[in-house]
Motif scaffolding. Structure first.
Motif, short mmCIF file in Angstrom:
data_model
loop_
_atom_site.label_atom_id
_atom_site.label_comp_id
_atom_site.label_asym_id
_atom_site.label_seq_id
_atom_site.Cartn_x
_atom_site.Cartn_y
_atom_site.Cartn_z
N ALA A 154 8.50 -24.70 -20.73
CA ALA A 154 7.28 -24.16 -19.69
C ALA A 154 7.72 -23.43 -18.67
O ALA A 154 7.00 -22.17 -18.42
CB ALA A 154 6.18 -25.30 -19.56
N ALA A 155 8.76 -23.80 -17.83
CA ALA A 155 9.19 -22.88 -16.77
C ALA A 155 9.55 -21.59 -17.35
O ALA A 155 9.31 -20.61 -16.66
CB ALA A 155 10.28 -23.85 -16.18
N ALA A 156 10.42 -21.54 -18.49
CA ALA A 156 11.04 -20.46 -18.88
C ALA A 156 9.91 -19.36 -19.42
O ALA A 156 9.81 -18.50 -19.25
CB ALA A 156 12.03 -20.78 -20.16
N VAL A 208 19.77 -8.39 -30.71
CA VAL A 208 18.83 -8.64 -29.64
C VAL A 208 18.23 -9.82 -29.34
O VAL A 208 17.75 -10.25 -30.45
CB VAL A 208 17.79 -7.23 -29.44
CG1 VAL A 208 16.91 -7.70 -28.32
CG2 VAL A 208 18.57 -6.17 -29.39
N ASN A 209 18.28 -10.50 -28.39
CA ASN A 209 17.47 -11.85 -28.38
C ASN A 209 17.18 -12.33 -26.85
O ASN A 209 18.10 -13.00 -26.24
CB ASN A 209 18.66 -13.04 -28.85
CG ASN A 209 17.84 -14.38 -28.98
OD1 ASN A 209 16.58 -14.60 -28.72
ND2 ASN A 209 18.65 -15.30 -28.96
N LEU A 210 16.22 -11.64 -26.23
CA LEU A 210 15.82 -12.10 -24.90
C LEU A 210 15.58 -13.22 -24.60
O LEU A 210 15.01 -14.12 -25.44
CB LEU A 210 14.46 -11.22 -24.80
CG LEU A 210 14.70 -9.75 -24.52
CD1 LEU A 210 13.23 -8.89 -23.96
CD2 LEU A 210 15.64 -9.18 -23.96
N PRO A 211 15.85 -13.74 -23.53
CA PRO A 211 15.48 -15.17 -23.30
C PRO A 211 14.15 -15.35 -23.04
O PRO A 211 13.62 -14.53 -22.69
CB PRO A 211 16.30 -15.72 -21.93
CG PRO A 211 16.77 -14.23 -21.44
CD PRO A 211 16.76 -13.40 -22.55
N SER A 241 13.52 -17.58 -14.22
CA SER A 241 15.10 -17.73 -14.89
C SER A 241 15.44 -18.97 -14.56
O SER A 241 14.81 -19.62 -13.85
CB SER A 241 15.67 -16.64 -13.77
OG SER A 241 16.00 -16.99 -12.54
N PRO A 242 16.63 -19.10 -15.10
CA PRO A 242 17.17 -20.65 -14.92
C PRO A 242 17.37 -20.89 -13.62
O PRO A 242 17.14 -22.17 -13.13
CB PRO A 242 18.54 -20.45 -15.75
CG PRO A 242 18.42 -19.54 -16.76
CD PRO A 242 17.41 -18.29 -16.13
N LEU A 243 17.73 -20.10 -12.66
CA LEU A 243 17.87 -20.42 -11.25
C LEU A 243 16.55 -20.99 -10.79
O LEU A 243 16.58 -22.04 -9.78
CB LEU A 243 18.71 -19.41 -10.51
CG LEU A 243 19.25 -19.75 -9.33
CD1 LEU A 243 20.35 -20.63 -9.46
CD2 LEU A 243 19.64 -18.48 -8.29
N HIS A 261 7.42 -11.16 -22.33
CA HIS A 261 6.23 -11.59 -21.70
C HIS A 261 5.24 -12.43 -22.72
O HIS A 261 4.43 -11.62 -23.10
CB HIS A 261 5.48 -10.35 -21.24
CG HIS A 261 5.93 -9.97 -19.77
ND1 HIS A 261 6.96 -9.48 -19.47
CD2 HIS A 261 5.15 -10.32 -18.49
CE1 HIS A 261 6.99 -9.19 -18.24
NE2 HIS A 261 5.85 -9.56 -17.57
N VAL A 262 5.48 -13.63 -22.38
CA VAL A 262 4.77 -14.41 -23.39
C VAL A 262 3.79 -15.76 -22.79
O VAL A 262 4.26 -16.03 -21.63
CB VAL A 262 5.72 -15.10 -24.20
CG1 VAL A 262 6.58 -16.31 -23.83
CG2 VAL A 262 4.79 -15.70 -25.44
N GLY A 263 2.84 -15.96 -23.12
CA GLY A 263 1.85 -16.96 -22.52
C GLY A 263 1.63 -18.19 -23.80
O GLY A 263 1.59 -17.80 -24.74
#
Lengths: 222, 369
Positions: free
Chosen positions: A120-122, B69-72, A127-129, B77-79
């Motif tokens: 949920a935080a991500a 491509v694989n954005l973390p 960011s991880p930090l 921009h996802v809810g």
């Protein structure tokens, strides 16, 4: 009352905590979140100092850090004195010996955060930090606090390993636990009694402060 | 702004799907547990990577395994609303919402969090921690937090499964009302066909990692193949209606394209548009308007088509105004009535056959909410 020994013990415990705090956060977090082959082995290795007799462990450290060992040799080259029988040697030994006390509770603390909360935080754009700072540390804090308290109290009382690696050099390696032993050897029961009582007092105070802090955190999360 | 998803995966989660969701559209991914629907949602959010896949929103590439491509997740921009909400337990409701906002000064964030709390009907509860909120309230905070990100795609993972039935009904109505504010593609994962029918514009039925049926909600709900994939025997249609008034005996009078009907009391103001779910096996057909019948609800319609089912039954699709309802009757009955497409018929339904959670507020109510 050997104030020098007490000051030395507090200094040793302080350094051990200072060095182990980042290590416990990084290693505890890593072990809590990751699944990988050989994880059980690493966890067992971390726990090893807990079950080995301190003299056995101290003996191996003595061999590993001695003048004739690679580590001891490099230390001698760089700083011009031996690693063993020095305060620095004690700190290194103490850090290694306290790994289970520092990492295990921190690992449990991070495990308590929960995978979905981290996800949920991500998904909130952290960011991880940022996630570590805003979500994981505040939630894992009781575990980390326990880890540091155990480390601190345990370092104050450690005897066997200090004797093996450090000996009993006043102001350098003679900690309060060693000093108590020396007093008993010298039939100074009163001195030993006072110092023992002081050590009990400090240990109790440390635990009490931790409990109070944990309870406050518990109420906050209520 | 459309969301386009393609995902293929071998094991342990077999998946081979491709779909598209338009801005403002709500697509329900329906399937049994293990059908891969949640994994699909996680692939969109970046929490799971399929062997091969491509996820784009508004031309922005979030995942493209071919192009590496694989954005973390934090850069998509996802809810996301999680099944167990996953609120941050050490933060208040308002802080949870603010945690998802990027940039902006503290003052603006507080104001925006207050606005979102109002939007999900939680005004005044911003200071409470998740543990001090009920399940339904936590769910609303999770939704507000997902919206706080100003997401390009809103993902809902079984968001109503952890609350009791009454709360679920209320939340359904709130989501429908909220649709006016949702101008991004919305993907809802659920195993509840009824929920999908009330909330979704379009439904995709997922089975063993493959979309076996996809179409508009009315189409899908009268499609026996899709329903069988869901393990449902009950074919049902959604009929639009408008609350005409409350009767003294506890019934609610509704206006529909096929005439007035009476249903067990619906808590809604006069004039509020709603959708009523009518189960095919609860609908009786008659050639002439029947009299002296205990059933109160008689709708005039026209036979559109007759589809033989497996066994002795047939599905009769009726046009009611420009909508459609379905009746499941026996083949024998259809033959004795000599039903044929184009025939005028009357559909009879018992008031009590419409269960409470089969009534939802209509998406067309957006402008009036």
């Amino acid at each position: 009352m050997d104030w020098t020994a007490l000051a030395l013990s507090l200094r040793l415990a302080g350094w051990t905590v200072a060095i182990l705090l980042p290590i416990s956060i990084l290693a505890g977090r890593f072990l809590a979140y990751r699944r990988f082959a050989g994880k059980g082995l690493i966890e067992a290795l971390v726990m090893l100092p807990l079950i080995l007799p301190p003299t056995v462990f101290g003996f191996y450290l003595l061999v590993a850090f001695g003048r004739n060992s690679p580590i001891g040799g490099i230390w001698q080259e760089m700083f011009g004195h031996q690693l063993v029988f020095s305060f620095e040697g004690l700190v290194v030994a103490s850090v290694i010996f306290n790994l289970p006390f520092a990492i295990q509770p921190a690992q449990r603390g991070f495990e308590a955060v929960g995978e979905q909360v981290r996800e949920a935080a991500a998904c909130c754009g952290m960011s991880p930090l940022a996630s570590l700072r805003q979500v994981e540390l505040p939630l894992a804090w009781p575990g980390i606090l326990t880890a540091m308290t155990l480390t601190f109290a345990h370092t104050l009382g450690e005897f066997g390993i200090v004797l093996m690696v450090g000996g009993s050099i006043p102001g350098e390696t003679r900690t309060i636990a060693i000093s108590i032993y020396d007093r008993v050897q010298a039939f100074d029961d009163q001195g030993a009694g006072i110092m023992s009582a002081v050590l009990v007092g400090i240990s109790l105070a440390t635990i009490a402060v931790t409990y109070a802090l944990s309870a406050r955190i518990g109420r906050r999360l209520g | 702004m459309a969301l386009e998803v393609m995902a293929r995966n071998a094991a342990p989660i077999p998946l081979d799907v491709r779909f598209r969701v338009e801005p403002g559209e709500l697509l329900a991914l329906v399937g049994h547990s293990g059908s891969g629907k949640t994994s699909l949602l996680r692939a969109i959010a970046g929490l799971w990577r399929p062997d091969t896949g491509r996820v784009t929103v508004d031309g922005q590439v979030w995942l493209d395994t071919d192009a590496r491509v694989n954005l973390p997740p934090h850069r998509r921009h996802v809810g996301m609303v999680f099944q167990s909400y996953a609120l941050f337990p050490h933060m208040s409701a308002a802080q949870n919402i603010q945690a998802a906002m990027a940039g902006a000064c503290a003052e603006e964030r507080r104001a925006e969090a207050g606005r979102l709390l109002d939007l999900v009907n939680l005004s005044g509860l911003g200071g409470r921690r998740p543990a001090q909120l009920s399940g339904g309230q936590q769910q609303r905070v999770a939704l507000a937090r997902a919206l706080a990100r100003r997401p390009r795609a809103l993902l809902l993972d079984e968001p109503f499964s952890a609350v009791d039935r009454a709360t679920r009904e209320r939340l359904h109505a709130e989501i429908v009302a909220l649709r006016a504010h949702l101008n991004m593609p919305v993907v809802l994962v659920t195993h509840d066909m009824n929920e999908a029918q009330i909330l979704a514009d379009r439904i995709a039925v997922l089975s063993k990692g493959v979309i076996v049926r996809e179409g508009s909600t009315p189409e899908l709900m009268s499609d026996p193949v899709a329903l069988r994939a869901m393990g449902l025997r009950e074919v049902a249609a959604m009929l639009s209606a408008r609350v005409a008034g409350q009767e003294a005996d506890g019934l609610t009078r509704l206006d529909t394209a096929g005439g007035a009907i009476l249903l067990p009391r619906i808590e809604a103001e006069r004039g509020v548009p709603i959708r009523v779910r009518i189960l095919a096996h609860e609908v009786i057909l008659a050639r002439a308007r029947p009299e002296g019948l205990s059933a109160q609800n008689i709708l005039a319609g026209r036979v559109r088509r007759i589809v033989p089912g497996e066994g002795p039954g047939v599905m009769v699709y009726l046009a009611i105004g420009d909508e459609e309802i379905v009746s499941r009757i026996t083949r024998r009955a259809a033959e004795s009535l000599a039903l044929a497409p184009g025939d005028e018929v009357f559909a009879i339904l018992k008031s009590m056959s419409v269960a409470r959670d089969h009534v939802g507020r209509a998406p067309s109510a957006r402008s009036e909410m």
